[in-house]
Write a protein that holds these residues in place. Structure first.
Motif, PDB file in Angstrom:
ATOM      1  N   UNK A  40       0.835  -1.207   0.000  1.00 36.83           N
ATOM      2  CA  UNK A  40       0.000   0.000   0.000  1.00 36.83           C
ATOM      3  C   UNK A  40       0.866   1.251   0.000  1.00 36.83           C
ATOM      4  N   UNK A  41       1.867   1.278   0.876  1.00 33.43           N
ATOM      5  CA  UNK A  41       2.753   2.441   0.950  1.00 33.43           C
ATOM      6  C   UNK A  41       3.535   2.585  -0.355  1.00 33.43           C
ATOM      7  N   UNK A  42       4.053   1.490  -0.871  1.00 31.05           N
ATOM      8  CA  UNK A  42       4.829   1.550  -2.122  1.00 31.05           C
ATOM      9  C   UNK A  42       3.969   2.046  -3.286  1.00 31.05           C
ATOM     10  N   UNK A  43       2.736   1.557  -3.374  1.00 31.93           N
ATOM     11  CA  UNK A  43       1.842   1.985  -4.455  1.00 31.93           C
ATOM     12  C   UNK A  43       1.540   3.468  -4.346  1.00 31.93           C
ATOM     13  N   UNK A  44       1.238   3.927  -3.130  1.00 32.98           N
ATOM     14  CA  UNK A  44       0.941   5.348  -2.952  1.00 32.98           C
ATOM     15  C   UNK A  44       2.148   6.209  -3.346  1.00 32.98           C
ATOM     16  N   UNK A  45       3.327   5.825  -2.889  1.00 26.91           N
ATOM     17  CA  UNK A  45       4.529   6.597  -3.209  1.00 26.91           C
ATOM     18  C   UNK A  45       4.806   6.558  -4.707  1.00 26.91           C
ATOM     19  N   UNK A  69       0.153   3.250   8.735  1.00 22.48           N
ATOM     20  CA  UNK A  69       0.575   2.340   7.663  1.00 22.48           C
ATOM     21  C   UNK A  69       2.072   2.477   7.398  1.00 22.48           C
ATOM     22  N   UNK A  70       2.527   3.716   7.296  1.00 19.07           N
ATOM     23  CA  UNK A  70       3.955   3.965   7.041  1.00 19.07           C
ATOM     24  C   UNK A  70       4.790   3.441   8.207  1.00 19.07           C
ATOM     25  N   UNK A  71       4.327   3.673   9.429  1.00 18.89           N
ATOM     26  CA  UNK A  71       5.028   3.208  10.622  1.00 18.89           C
ATOM     27  C   UNK A  71       5.130   1.682  10.632  1.00 18.89           C
ATOM     28  N   UNK A  76       8.356  -3.302   9.649  1.00 19.35           N
ATOM     29  CA  UNK A  76       8.557  -4.603   9.018  1.00 19.35           C
ATOM     30  C   UNK A  76       9.870  -4.631   8.234  1.00 19.35           C
ATOM     31  N   UNK A  77      10.144  -3.565   7.502  1.00 17.97           N
ATOM     32  CA  UNK A  77      11.372  -3.495   6.705  1.00 17.97           C
ATOM     33  C   UNK A  77      12.598  -3.475   7.614  1.00 17.97           C
ATOM     34  N   UNK A 125       8.832  13.105  24.278  1.00 17.54           N
ATOM     35  CA  UNK A 125       8.036  12.925  23.065  1.00 17.54           C
ATOM     36  C   UNK A 125       8.947  12.596  21.876  1.00 17.54           C
ATOM     37  N   UNK A 126      10.106  13.217  21.821  1.00 18.83           N
ATOM     38  CA  UNK A 126      11.084  12.954  20.754  1.00 18.83           C
ATOM     39  C   UNK A 126      11.706  11.564  20.918  1.00 18.83           C
ATOM     40  N   UNK A 127      12.044  11.198  22.156  1.00 21.83           N
ATOM     41  CA  UNK A 127      12.735   9.929  22.396  1.00 21.83           C
ATOM     42  C   UNK A 127      11.821   8.715  22.295  1.00 21.83           C
ATOM     43  N   UNK A 128      10.534   8.855  22.556  1.00 21.71           N
ATOM     44  CA  UNK A 128       9.617   7.709  22.547  1.00 21.71           C
ATOM     45  C   UNK A 128       9.577   6.998  21.192  1.00 21.71           C
ATOM     46  N   UNK A 129       9.391   7.702  20.054  1.00 23.87           N
ATOM     47  CA  UNK A 129       9.399   6.973  18.782  1.00 23.87           C
ATOM     48  C   UNK A 129      10.762   6.361  18.463  1.00 23.87           C
ATOM     49  N   UNK A 130      11.830   7.029  18.899  1.00 19.37           N
ATOM     50  CA  UNK A 130      13.165   6.490  18.669  1.00 19.37           C
ATOM     51  C   UNK A 130      13.331   5.150  19.384  1.00 19.37           C
ATOM     52  N   UNK A 131      12.904   5.094  20.650  1.00 18.35           N
ATOM     53  CA  UNK A 131      12.985   3.831  21.397  1.00 18.35           C
ATOM     54  C   UNK A 131      12.103   2.763  20.758  1.00 18.35           C
ATOM     55  N   UNK A 132      10.905   3.147  20.325  1.00 21.91           N
ATOM     56  CA  UNK A 132       9.990   2.185  19.702  1.00 21.91           C
ATOM     57  C   UNK A 132      10.595   1.621  18.424  1.00 21.91           C
TER      58      UNK A 132
END
Length: 159
Positions: A40-45, A69-71, A76-77, A125-132
């Protein structure tokens, strides 16, 4: 490294020089990359960013990928890349998926965007997505090897 190779070769009872990686490992990796959210992401891009001139007004609507979806696609990648790097190539993986700034990205945000009292919350808030995102790489081996467990006959599991 021997233990890592044993894990991807089906954990043979006795190692042999001609042991090979279980093909089920590659099947799992391919399946991970063929997931609908990645497509889905690849098709949209492809249709809206890379080759926007190819959009056919009479054709099917271009799927719109959400942030989630992008996340998920990126996660996965990253897991597949991390697994290949560590378990198949015996190389180091990601130290951090999130770009590491060489400066304090929040340094000048105390006025008018925010107050000094809220800076600690912004850092979190900045570090949370980095850790995830880092967890994607940390969980790759456990997650992907569990899906390549072999059956008592030595073939790949079909679950």
């Amino acid at each position: 490294m021997h233990e890592d190779f044993d894990a991807v070769s089906g954990r043979p009872s006795k190692r042999k020089r001609l042991d090979r990686i279980d093909t089920g490992v590659f099947d799992v990796l391919r399946a991970r990359l063929k997931h609908p959210v990645i497509e889905k992401v690849c098709t949209m891009v492809d249709k809206t960013v890379a080759h926007a001139e190819r959009i056919d007004p009479k054709g099917p609507a271009v799927p719109i990928a959400t942030f989630n979806d992008v996340d998920e696609a990126l996660g996965r990648i990253v897991r597949v890349c991390q697994f290949i790097s560590w378990n198949l190539l015996a190389e180091g993986g990601f130290s951090s998926v999130m770009a590491t700034p060489q400066l304090n990205v929040l340094e000048h945000l105390d006025q008018p965007w925010c107050q000094k009292t809220t800076l600690p919350a912004l850092h979190e808030y900045w570090n949370a997505p980095s850790r995830a995102m880092d967890e994607w790489g940390n969980s790759a081996e456990e997650e992907l090897l569990a899906k390549t467990a072999t059956t008592p006959t030595g073939g790949p599991a079909t679950s």
